[in-house]
Design an enzyme around this catalytic site. Structure first.
Site, PDB file in Angstrom:
ATOM      1  N   ASP A 226       6.766  -2.262  -1.009  1.00  0.00           N
ATOM      2  CA  ASP A 226       5.460  -1.898  -1.592  1.00  0.00           C
ATOM      3  C   ASP A 226       4.443  -2.638  -0.724  1.00  0.00           C
ATOM      4  OD1 ASP A 226       4.136  -0.570  -4.099  1.00  0.00           O
ATOM      5  OD2 ASP A 226       3.180  -2.521  -4.009  1.00  0.00           O
TER       6      ASP A 226
ATOM      7  N   LYS B  98       9.928  -3.133 -11.263  1.00  0.00           N
ATOM      8  CA  LYS B  98       9.020  -3.526 -10.177  1.00  0.00           C
ATOM      9  C   LYS B  98       9.118  -5.040 -10.025  1.00  0.00           C
ATOM     10  CE  LYS B  98       5.852  -1.892  -7.327  1.00  0.00           C
ATOM     11  NZ  LYS B  98       5.790  -0.587  -6.640  1.00  0.00           N
TER      12      LYS B  98
HETATM   13  P1  NDP Z   1       0.764  -1.486   2.767  1.00  0.00           P
HETATM   14  O1  NDP Z   1       0.848  -2.945   2.566  1.00  0.00           O
HETATM   15  O2  NDP Z   1       1.534  -0.831   3.852  1.00  0.00           O
HETATM   16  O3  NDP Z   1      -0.764  -1.046   2.950  1.00  0.00           O
HETATM   17  C1  NDP Z   1      -1.740  -1.297   2.005  1.00  0.00           C
HETATM   18  C2  NDP Z   1      -3.091  -0.944   2.608  1.00  0.00           C
HETATM   19  O4  NDP Z   1      -4.102  -1.098   1.625  1.00  0.00           O
HETATM   20  C3  NDP Z   1      -3.452  -1.852   3.782  1.00  0.00           C
HETATM   21  O5  NDP Z   1      -4.253  -1.124   4.664  1.00  0.00           O
HETATM   22  C4  NDP Z   1      -4.252  -2.951   3.091  1.00  0.00           C
HETATM   23  O6  NDP Z   1      -5.167  -3.586   3.964  1.00  0.00           O
HETATM   24  C5  NDP Z   1      -4.969  -2.170   2.024  1.00  0.00           C
HETATM   25  N1  NDP Z   1      -5.227  -3.035   0.857  1.00  0.00           N
HETATM   26  C6  NDP Z   1      -4.316  -3.732   0.128  1.00  0.00           C
HETATM   27  N2  NDP Z   1      -4.915  -4.436  -0.846  1.00  0.00           N
HETATM   28  C7  NDP Z   1      -6.218  -4.175  -0.718  1.00  0.00           C
HETATM   29  C8  NDP Z   1      -7.356  -4.597  -1.437  1.00  0.00           C
HETATM   30  N3  NDP Z   1      -7.258  -5.444  -2.490  1.00  0.00           N
HETATM   31  N4  NDP Z   1      -8.558  -4.114  -1.049  1.00  0.00           N
HETATM   32  C9  NDP Z   1      -8.642  -3.251   0.001  1.00  0.00           C
HETATM   33  N5  NDP Z   1      -7.603  -2.831   0.734  1.00  0.00           N
HETATM   34  C10 NDP Z   1      -6.413  -3.279   0.360  1.00  0.00           C
HETATM   35  O7  NDP Z   1       1.124  -0.831   1.353  1.00  0.00           O
HETATM   36  P2  NDP Z   1       1.563   0.649   1.029  1.00  0.00           P
HETATM   37  O8  NDP Z   1       0.858   1.605   1.912  1.00  0.00           O
HETATM   38  O9  NDP Z   1       3.038   0.674   0.940  1.00  0.00           O
HETATM   39  O10 NDP Z   1       1.030   0.799  -0.468  1.00  0.00           O
HETATM   40  C11 NDP Z   1      -0.279   1.269  -0.777  1.00  0.00           C
HETATM   41  C12 NDP Z   1      -0.314   1.727  -2.220  1.00  0.00           C
HETATM   42  O11 NDP Z   1       0.644   2.767  -2.412  1.00  0.00           O
HETATM   43  C13 NDP Z   1       0.025   0.654  -3.261  1.00  0.00           C
HETATM   44  O12 NDP Z   1      -0.719   0.919  -4.441  1.00  0.00           O
HETATM   45  C14 NDP Z   1       1.493   0.910  -3.528  1.00  0.00           C
HETATM   46  O13 NDP Z   1       1.887   0.428  -4.793  1.00  0.00           O
HETATM   47  C15 NDP Z   1       1.515   2.418  -3.478  1.00  0.00           C
HETATM   48  N6  NDP Z   1       2.828   3.021  -3.229  1.00  0.00           N
HETATM   49  C16 NDP Z   1       3.553   2.720  -2.111  1.00  0.00           C
HETATM   50  C17 NDP Z   1       4.768   3.335  -1.887  1.00  0.00           C
HETATM   51  C18 NDP Z   1       5.541   3.123  -0.643  1.00  0.00           C
HETATM   52  O14 NDP Z   1       6.558   3.810  -0.464  1.00  0.00           O
HETATM   53  N7  NDP Z   1       5.138   2.253   0.259  1.00  0.00           N
HETATM   54  C19 NDP Z   1       5.347   4.256  -2.887  1.00  0.00           C
HETATM   55  C20 NDP Z   1       4.468   4.555  -3.982  1.00  0.00           C
HETATM   56  C21 NDP Z   1       3.279   3.927  -4.146  1.00  0.00           C
HETATM   57  P3  NDP Z   1      -4.687  -4.698   5.029  1.00  0.00           P
HETATM   58  O15 NDP Z   1      -4.141  -3.914   6.177  1.00  0.00           O
HETATM   59  O16 NDP Z   1      -5.923  -5.448   5.337  1.00  0.00           O
HETATM   60  O17 NDP Z   1      -3.653  -5.517   4.329  1.00  0.00           O
END
Ligand code: NDP
Length: 448
Positions: A166, A126
């Protein structure tokens, strides 16, 4: 002190101020206790747990770049190459101000077991940076990505380490990173996944994590005599995982009614409108308040500390898809009180240890992210296969493989939980099934 407790105590002592890493290790070691204690002397002699919890390599570097005002900015970049026993390191890059070494180590550690569970030949890694793409111009994001890759390129490669996206790293960032890698190395290879379709990306990769989450959730419900159809679903997050989880949930007949971002959350009792959500978050990169402004049925709530947010809404199934530790004990109590019977993690470690225990003790079906969100990395591995073959598969082919992989993952962890006398404990099942393959490969490869 048992071997498991001894290793955990040493982790805490040797890795101070890394609470997320401690939490991830604790959860895994607790699940493995029954396996380790059956062969304690052997594992201890080979220091297998110490090797498993110590990254093979940590790369930490300076990322200088120039902003639009001409000011030089400096960020901290990381790549943790945790374990390559079963394949090249594989795992995403996270760009978010909260990134530090402990967060990247927790994510890299989880990735080892997740990647093993997919059944595909990929090791765990990672990376990321405390850079915040939010509010930056495209030129600033490009300048940052080019600087980040100018150091990272020397540590990665299609057969060495293959990063992906991510939080904060989507198609735009992967494109800039790939362009810089190609320019420096003069090699056109599948060194990153999540690429655009015009330059080696895989169909269905964008959708994969969210779709995979729903394939696994549907299988978990089915094997417990339930059906996702007509179920009310609470989702958190509004990013890549959340959007496609909502889309697939609707396709399977479920009704997702919430989503959230870092400033607020939406309750839309008529069901989330995916097209509008995509326009607000993917195209405009705007706040969720804009969704509510255009959708009369939706309520928008500002995020407030101490409130349950989306977890206060009555639902059958909860899918946390935002970030780590976003669902705590009080949220878990609210979900149980409202009749929620299944939680599957879309994000990595979104549920605290106390909340997980509470949900399990109250009979809620609980699937950990390392299994339920593995569809993203699994499809990344399918992208690697297509790049090696120099062929592209159709959306349907990739989606069908993804669905097969997710159903298999569920049965692997279900079987492992049953085999070790913990039927229905999918956390233990996932950790044990993921561990056994990696441990066997590590033993076979000697002390390295
Ligand atoms: P994105 O950046 O696309 O989206 C993240 C979302 O979560 C956004 O809506 C963001 O809000 C919100 N968010 C992030 N940090 C916080 C916080 N501290 N408090 C509240 N809301 C928060 O990321 P992903 O959808 O790709 O990833 C989401 C999760 O899934 C992570 O844990 C990641 O590690 C996991 N994951 C992702 C994969 C992938 O293929 N993308 C694969 C496996 C796991 P805002 O819009 O305001 O930024």
């Amino acid at each position: 002190m048992s071997y498991v407790d001894d290793v955990y105590a040493k982790i805490v002592e040797k890795n101070p101020a890394q609470p997320e890493f401690h939490q991830a290790v604790k959860e895994v070691l607790e699940s493995l206790r029954v396996v380790i204690e059956a062969n304690e002397e052997e594992y201890k002699k080979e220091a297998l747990l110490e090797r498993l919890t110590t990254p093979e390599r940590i790369i930490q570097f300076r990322v200088p770049w120039v902003d639009d005002a001409g000011q030089v900015q400096v960020n901290n970049g990381y790549r943790v190459q945790f374990n390559s026993a079963i394949g090249p390191y594989k795992g995403g890059l996270r760009f978010h101000p909260s990134v530090n070494l402990g967060i990247i180590k927790f994510l890299g550690f989880e990735q080892i077991f997740k990647n093993s569970l997919t059944g595909l030949p990929i090791g765990g890694g990672k990376g990321g940076c405390d850079f915040d793409p939010k509010g930056k111009s495209d030129r600033e994001v490009m300048a940052f990505c080019q600087s980040f890759m100018t150091e990272l390129y020397r540590h990665i490669g299609a057969d060495t380490d293959v990063p992906a996206g991510d939080i904060g790293v989507g198609g735009r960032e992967i494109g800039f990173l790939y362009g810089q890698y190609k320019r420096i190395r003069n090699i056109y290879e599948g060194v990153l996944t999540g690429k655009g379709l015009t330059y080696g990306g895989s169909l269905a990769r964008t959708e994969a994590t969210g779709y995979g989450l729903l394939y696994l959730t549907a299988e978990m419900l089915k094997c417990n005599g339930k059906d996702i159809k007509d179920k009310t679903i609470c989702v958190s997050g509004a990013g890549n995982v959340a959007i496609y989880a909502i889309q697939k949930a609707q396709q399977l007949g479920g009704k997702p009614v919430t989503c959230s971002d870092s400033t607020g959350w939406i309750y839309d009792p008529e069901g989330i409108n995916v097209a509008l959500l995509k326009e607000v978050k993917e195209v405009k990169r705007a706040r969720l308040s804009e969704y509510a402004a255009k959708r009369p049925s939706a309520e928008y709530h500002e995020k407030k500390n101490g409130e349950h947010g989306v977890w206060s809404i009555k639902c059958d199934v909860a899918l946390p898809c935002a970030t780590q530790n976003e669902l705590d004990l009080e949220d878990a109590k609210a979900l149980v009180a409202n009749g929620c019977f299944a939680v599957a993690e879309g994000a990595n470690m979104p549920t605290t240890l106390e909340a997980t225990e509470y949900l399990q003790k109250n009979g809620v079906l609980f699937c950990p992210g390392k299994a339920s969100n593995a569809g993203g990395v699994a499809t990344s591995a399918l992208e690697m296969s297509q790049n090696s073959e120099r062929l592209s598969w159709t959306f349907e082919e990739v989606d069908a493989k993804l669905q097969g992989i997710m159903v298999n993952i569920f049965h692997n962890l279900d079987d492992a939980a049953k085999k070790y006398g913990m039927e229905g404990n999918y956390v233990a099942g996932a950790n044990i099934a993921g561990f056994l393959k990696v441990a066997e490969a590590m033993k076979a490869q000697g002390i390295v």
